[in-house]
Design an enzyme around this catalytic site. Structure first.
Site, PDB file in Angstrom:
ATOM      1  N   ARG A   1       0.835  -1.188   0.000  1.00  0.00           N
ATOM      2  CA  ARG A   1       0.000   0.000   0.000  1.00  0.00           C
ATOM      3  C   ARG A   1       0.876   1.247   0.000  1.00  0.00           C
ATOM      4  NH1 ARG A   1       2.474   2.315   2.983  1.00  0.00           N
ATOM      5  NH2 ARG A   1       2.604   2.226   5.254  1.00  0.00           N
TER       6      ARG A   1
ATOM      7  N   ASP B   1      -2.433   6.146  12.942  1.00  0.00           N
ATOM      8  CA  ASP B   1      -3.346   5.004  13.057  1.00  0.00           C
ATOM      9  C   ASP B   1      -3.251   4.359  14.429  1.00  0.00           C
ATOM     10  OD1 ASP B   1      -0.759   4.141  12.351  1.00  0.00           O
ATOM     11  OD2 ASP B   1      -1.479   2.342  11.340  1.00  0.00           O
TER      12      ASP B   1
ATOM     13  N   SER C   1       4.766  -1.387   2.977  1.00  0.00           N
ATOM     14  CA  SER C   1       4.093  -2.416   3.777  1.00  0.00           C
ATOM     15  C   SER C   1       4.252  -3.826   3.220  1.00  0.00           C
ATOM     16  CB  SER C   1       2.604  -2.078   3.947  1.00  0.00           C
ATOM     17  OG  SER C   1       2.460  -0.894   4.678  1.00  0.00           O
TER      18      SER C   1
ATOM     19  N   ASP D   1      -1.818  -0.437   7.559  1.00  0.00           N
ATOM     20  CA  ASP D   1      -1.196  -1.246   6.521  1.00  0.00           C
ATOM     21  C   ASP D   1      -2.037  -2.470   6.196  1.00  0.00           C
ATOM     22  OD1 ASP D   1       0.784   0.615   6.877  1.00  0.00           O
ATOM     23  OD2 ASP D   1       2.161  -0.745   7.890  1.00  0.00           O
TER      24      ASP D   1
ATOM     25  N   ASN E   1      14.260  -1.036   8.168  1.00  0.00           N
ATOM     26  CA  ASN E   1      13.558  -2.194   8.713  1.00  0.00           C
ATOM     27  C   ASN E   1      12.882  -1.812  10.026  1.00  0.00           C
ATOM     28  OD1 ASN E   1      13.270  -4.687  10.468  1.00  0.00           O
ATOM     29  ND2 ASN E   1      13.837  -5.623   8.517  1.00  0.00           N
TER      30      ASN E   1
ATOM     31  N   TYR F   1      10.184   3.530  15.418  1.00  0.00           N
ATOM     32  CA  TYR F   1       8.742   3.286  15.427  1.00  0.00           C
ATOM     33  C   TYR F   1       8.188   3.089  16.834  1.00  0.00           C
ATOM     34  CZ  TYR F   1       4.247   1.707  13.654  1.00  0.00           C
ATOM     35  OH  TYR F   1       2.904   1.603  13.382  1.00  0.00           O
TER      36      TYR F   1
END
Length: 517
Positions: free
Chosen positions: A49, A58, A162, A208, A255, A264
């Site tokens: 995506r 999200d 993704s 995702d 990654n 992340y």
């Protein structure tokens, strides 16, 4: 939405519109036959995506606007009687491996500390196995069947498109199919895939997986997470020249699993901590429903307006959402007065807890590394980015009228994409020099709006461009970025890094057999 089933198709024409995939699929069948001396029973498939706008919100339960692309992960499968998963990949960089299955029905083990490409299949297998057990009820644990597997992918790994979500969705779908589940709803597949990457220690939010499962040709997807998961397709507005999206891979690998402690997962912790500090200051109780078991910025917004106005939770209305998000952004500016980051001690004081309590609730849930916690920038980005999603959707639904409608559509949507990138670069710190360079070159050569897409820190950019300027844009990126940044790069590698994308179909099962060339 709950009753919409993952489709089964028998023709490649039902999957792809822009590229003839017969040779690729024939090669997958050949690879499977050479490894297992048999034909696969079916192929499961899930796409990557590109997120048009709404990055890193999200997992705070704010709506996003991605689209599925035609690049995908395809998994050829046949059951075996040897109580194991035999995994092979058409890409020689990923060595074959065999995963034993327990005769007692125990789940496969995913090792967070020593991950390999096969762990993404194991994640999909694990959540599908959980689903099988849940469907069986209190009877004896389900013992899943063995599988012979060949994986083929056109979504570049660590590109921000993704590939991991596409892989896991396809793996879960394949596992269900082999074990007799021939009808699964898109909602069920999405729900199990959303939690799957947490077995690898990545607390993804669900965009995702939703985009990969629900993709629809020629449509973007408005993905809502509250009050329930809902994916609504919206057709792109007509414009002359037509809108197109160029995806440019920076070729800087990011990654998500390997960099999670500083990137992340640290952002997940920071936005969660910001939500709890806001709740403490304004004396509201918020649900502990984040991926790490804490509050979220969406939860604070709902509790704040319930206390202040007696308001019901936001139902998705665009005008009301814009009003609330604007006030939230102002509260962030007023609350987080230390703009250059909070030490652990300062954050604990703002929350009214001890250093030990803060560590236990936020920092012990997942490994993170930081010098200061950037609460102001992270929270401000989330609320303002959620507002940009609503403006983007409004422009798509109600595009500017003539006499200069196409110019206005490009200008309006492009401006929001540029604002998003600036926020991700300066407030969320998820861009990098290479991504910024790609965006600058693109804007100077026909892009109406350019931004990092995906988690960031490398990976891809997406550029809104009139279709008649797409080739000029591609040529500029070839000469000014790829050949400068990577001297000696082949034309083939550049072609793979640049994609003029069309929105594609989501997850499905292909049962058409070996295609004729």
């Amino acid at each position: 939405m709950a009753d919409e089933l993952v489709p089964e198709v028998s023709s490649l024409d039902d999957i792809y519109s822009s590229v003839d995939q017969r040779e690729r699929y024939a090669a997958i069948f050949d690879s499977f036959a050479s490894k297992y001396n048999a034909e696969p029973e079916f192929l499961s498939r899930s796409p990557g995506r590109v997120n048009l706008i709404g990055e890193h919100i999200d997992y705070c339960y704010f709506s996003v606007l991605p689209m599925a692309i035609e690049s995908d992960i395809v998994i050829a499968v046949r059951k075996n009687n040897d109580a194991c998963l035999r995994l092979a990949n058409t890409d020689a960089r990923f060595p074959p491996t065999t995963v034993p299955l327990s005769a007692s029905g125990a789940f496969v083990v995913v090792d967070k500390a020593d991950s390999s490409w096969a762990d993404y299949f194991k994640c999909g297998h694990l959540v599908a196995h959980e689903f099988l057990n849940s469907a069986a009820g209190p009877a004896a644990p389900v013992v899943p069947l063995g599988m012979d597997i060949v994986v083929d992918g056109t979504v570049p790994a660590a590109s921000g498109l993704s590939s991991s979500a596409a892989f896991i969705c396809a793996a879960a779908l394949a596992t269900l199919r082999v074990n007799g589940v021939t009808s699964v709803s898109k909602q069920e597949l999405t729900a199990m895939a959303i939690v799957s990457e947490r077995h690898l220690g990545v607390f993804s939010g669900g965009m995702d997986q939703s985009a990969s499962v629900y993709g629809k040709p020629d449509h973007a997807l408005y993905v809502q997470f509250k009050p329930e998961l809902r994916c609504t397709p919206f057709k792109f507005p007509a414009a002359q020249p037509p809108l197109s999206f160029v995806i440019a891979n920076s070729l800087v690998h990011a990654n998500k699993h390997d960099t999670a402690p500083t990137n992340y997962n640290l952002r997940v912790v920071e936005v969660s901590l910001a939500a709890e500090i806001l709740a403490h200051k304004y004396a509201v109780v918020i649900p502990q429903d984040s991926g790490i078991g804490t509050g979220t910025l969406r939860g604070f917004m709902e509790a704040y307006f319930a206390k202040k106005e007696g308001a019901l939770p936001w139902d998705g209305d665009v005008d009301e959402g814009s009003r609330r998000l604007t006030e939230m952004a102002e509260l962030v500016r007023q609350t987080f007065t230390i703009k250059d980051g909070y030490t652990k001690e300062q954050a604990a004081a703002a929350l009214g807890v001890s250093d030990a309590d803060l560590h236990q609730k936020f920092l012990a849930k997942t490994p993170v590394r930081f010098s200061k916690l950037q609460l102001y920038g992270r929270a401000l980005h989330v609320y303002e980015e959620a507002g940009r999603v609503l403006k983007y959707l409004t422009t798509m639904l109600h595009p500017p009228s003539s006499p200069s409608s196409s110019d206005s559509i490009f200008t309006s949507l492009g401006s929001l994409m540029d604002q998003s990138h600036a926020s991700l670069d300066t407030l969320f710190d998820s861009s990098c020099p290479e991504l910024n360079t790609l965006c600058s070159i693109a804007r100077a050569n026909g892009s109406a709006g350019s931004r990092v897409t995906g988690a960031g820190w490398g990976g891809c950019t997406v550029h809104l461009v009139p279709l008649d300027k797409a080739e000029k844009l591609n040529a500029a990126l070839r000469e000014q970025y790829y050949k400068v940044r990577f001297p000696g790069i082949s034309d083939e590698d550049i072609e793979q890094a640049l994609v003029v994308s069309k929105p594609g179909i989501g997850s499905l099962v292909y049962t058409g057999g070996r295609p004729q060339i």
